[in-house]
Scaffold this active site. Structure first.
Site, short mmCIF file in Angstrom:
data_model
loop_
_atom_site.label_atom_id
_atom_site.label_comp_id
_atom_site.label_asym_id
_atom_site.label_seq_id
_atom_site.Cartn_x
_atom_site.Cartn_y
_atom_site.Cartn_z
N TYR A 121 0.84 -1.22 0.00
CA TYR A 121 0.00 0.00 0.00
C TYR A 121 0.87 1.26 0.00
O TYR A 121 0.67 2.16 -0.82
CB TYR A 121 -0.93 -0.02 1.21
N THR B 196 -14.26 4.90 6.23
CA THR B 196 -14.91 4.37 5.02
C THR B 196 -14.88 2.85 5.14
O THR B 196 -14.18 2.31 6.01
CB THR B 196 -14.16 4.77 3.73
N1 LIG Z 1 -10.15 5.25 4.11
C1 LIG Z 1 -8.91 5.63 4.40
O1 LIG Z 1 -8.49 5.67 5.58
C2 LIG Z 1 -7.98 6.06 3.30
C3 LIG Z 1 -6.79 6.70 3.66
C4 LIG Z 1 -5.92 7.11 2.67
C5 LIG Z 1 -6.23 6.88 1.34
N2 LIG Z 1 -7.39 6.26 1.01
C6 LIG Z 1 -7.66 6.03 -0.42
O2 LIG Z 1 -8.90 6.58 -0.78
C7 LIG Z 1 -9.38 5.90 -1.95
C8 LIG Z 1 -10.83 5.53 -1.71
O3 LIG Z 1 -10.88 4.57 -0.67
P1 LIG Z 1 -12.06 4.51 0.40
O4 LIG Z 1 -11.47 4.73 1.71
O5 LIG Z 1 -13.18 5.35 -0.06
O6 LIG Z 1 -12.40 2.95 0.32
P2 LIG Z 1 -13.67 2.17 -0.25
O7 LIG Z 1 -13.28 0.75 -0.16
O8 LIG Z 1 -14.90 2.64 0.43
O9 LIG Z 1 -13.76 2.63 -1.78
C9 LIG Z 1 -12.90 2.13 -2.77
C10 LIG Z 1 -13.71 1.92 -4.03
O10 LIG Z 1 -12.81 1.52 -5.06
C11 LIG Z 1 -13.44 0.49 -5.80
N3 LIG Z 1 -12.43 -0.32 -6.48
C12 LIG Z 1 -11.49 -1.14 -5.93
N4 LIG Z 1 -10.77 -1.73 -6.89
C13 LIG Z 1 -11.26 -1.29 -8.07
C14 LIG Z 1 -10.92 -1.52 -9.42
N5 LIG Z 1 -9.93 -2.37 -9.78
N6 LIG Z 1 -11.63 -0.91 -10.39
C15 LIG Z 1 -12.62 -0.04 -10.05
N7 LIG Z 1 -12.99 0.22 -8.80
C16 LIG Z 1 -12.31 -0.39 -7.82
C17 LIG Z 1 -14.22 -0.31 -4.77
O11 LIG Z 1 -15.21 -1.13 -5.37
C18 LIG Z 1 -14.77 0.81 -3.89
O12 LIG Z 1 -16.02 1.25 -4.35
C19 LIG Z 1 -8.46 4.70 -2.15
O13 LIG Z 1 -7.54 4.99 -3.18
C20 LIG Z 1 -7.76 4.58 -0.81
O14 LIG Z 1 -6.50 3.96 -0.92
C21 LIG Z 1 -8.28 5.85 1.96
#
Ligand SMILES: NC(=O)c1ccc[n+]([C@@H]2O[C@H](COP(=O)([O-])OP(=O)(O)OC[C@H]3O[C@@H](n4cnc5c(N)ncnc54)[C@H](O)[C@@H]3O)[C@@H](O)[C@H]2O)c1
Length: 265
Positions: A170, A205
């Site tokens: 990650y 999330t």
């Molecule tokens: N939640 C956190 O703490 C956090 C922190 C830092 C960064 N992020 C980043 O934020 C972004 C969104 O994550 P989130 O927290 O909303 O999580 P989430 O799991 O709620 O959303 C991620 C979405 O991406 C979709 N997805 C995954 N693989 C896919 C693919 N190959 N093709 C198309 N869609 C795909 C999933 O179906 C889901 O709807 C991500 O890039 C994550 O790494 C999240």
């Protein structure tokens, strides 16, 4: 009152859930129509956007497929004639459904690099780096063809800059997204197409669902989060909105950290 994205067309990957969904809804409140690309059904996002009175389209998209990324942008153009804003939010934390561990788990923590399965590492890079690159490329090609600029926002993470034991795939992937953002921002700097990133800290999330009930994981997260709480998807969406809108017109190749005061320098 003029809205920040009045009549703009926004493509959001990962828009079925979490930060992507909150972004699509925030954009709709600012007057945008949205096209959602996700591997999972996005009907709840579509419902929320339509409730605001804006148009929403879902195109099933696996961002690890070049053809899917191109087809997502093509679907936006077919429906609305253009694309003004793109958000690459699709991402994964670990390679779900795969064995993450090779045979050497006797060497301490199973999530550490010495024990990790190569395929599990590769899967995270595929989704989080190549998926973002192919999304950005499809968006940028369309914006360049249009000739009047655009804004691309990648969702990286504070983990691009903070090494977390047990999260090598990650962290590596998010550092890749951050460098991709800088290079693409540089390459497109004179074209009017801006490329920036939001680097969230721990945000409530589905990706980190249950963290509050896991005492060790939660206290470790809070030990690097001065505000001592999780962020919300809406707080991330607010930062995405600023980078997507003309309010940030002299900003490219940058990453904003809504991360509760995490030290990211
Ligand atoms: N939640 C956190 O703490 C956090 C922190 C830092 C960064 N992020 C980043 O934020 C972004 C969104 O994550 P989130 O927290 O909303 O999580 P989430 O799991 O709620 O959303 C991620 C979405 O991406 C979709 N997805 C995954 N693989 C896919 C693919 N190959 N093709 C198309 N869609 C795909 C999933 O179906 C889901 O709807 C991500 O890039 C994550 O790494 C999240």
């Amino acid at each position: 009152m003029v809205m920040a994205l009045e009549n703009k067309i926004a493509v959001v990957t990962g828009g079925a859930s979490g930060i992507g969904r909150a972004t699509a809804v925030r954009f709709a409140r600012e007057g945008a129509h949205v096209v959602i690309g996700d591997v999972q059904d996005a009907s709840e996002t579509l419902r929320l956007v339509e409730e605001i009175g804006q148009k929403a389209v879902y195109k099933r998209t696996d961002t690890t497929s070049e053809a899917d990324c191109d087809a997502l942008v093509a679907a936006a153009v077919a429906e609305f004639g253009r694309v003004d804003v793109g958000v690459a939010a699709a991402g994964i934390a670990t390679a779900a459904g795969m064995s993450n561990v090779e045979t050497r788990a006797e060497n301490g923590d199973a999530t550490h690099v010495v024990n990790l399965a190569t395929e599990a590492f590769r899967r995270v890079l595929d989704v989080n780096v190549l998926g973002v690159m192919m999304t950005d490329r499809a968006l940028a090609r369309q914006m360049l063809d249009q000739g009047d600029g655009g804004s691309i926002v990648n969702i990286a993470s504070s983990a691009a800059k903070i090494p977390l034991a047990g999260a090598a795939p990650y962290c590596t992937s998010k550092a890749g997204v951050w460098m991709l953002t800088k290079v693409l921002g540089l390459e497109l700097a004179t074209t009017g197409v801006r490329v920036n990133a939001v680097g969230p800290g721990y945000t409530a999330t589905p990706m980190i669902a249950g963290i509050e009930d896991n005492e060790a994981a939660y206290s470790s997260a809070m030990s690097i989060t001065p505000m001592n709480r999780l962020g919300t998807a809406d707080e991330q969406a607010n930062a995405v909105l600023w980078l997507a809108s003309a309010e940030s017109s002299f900003v490219t190749g940058q990453m904003l950290h809504p991360a509760g005061g995490q030290f990211t320098d």
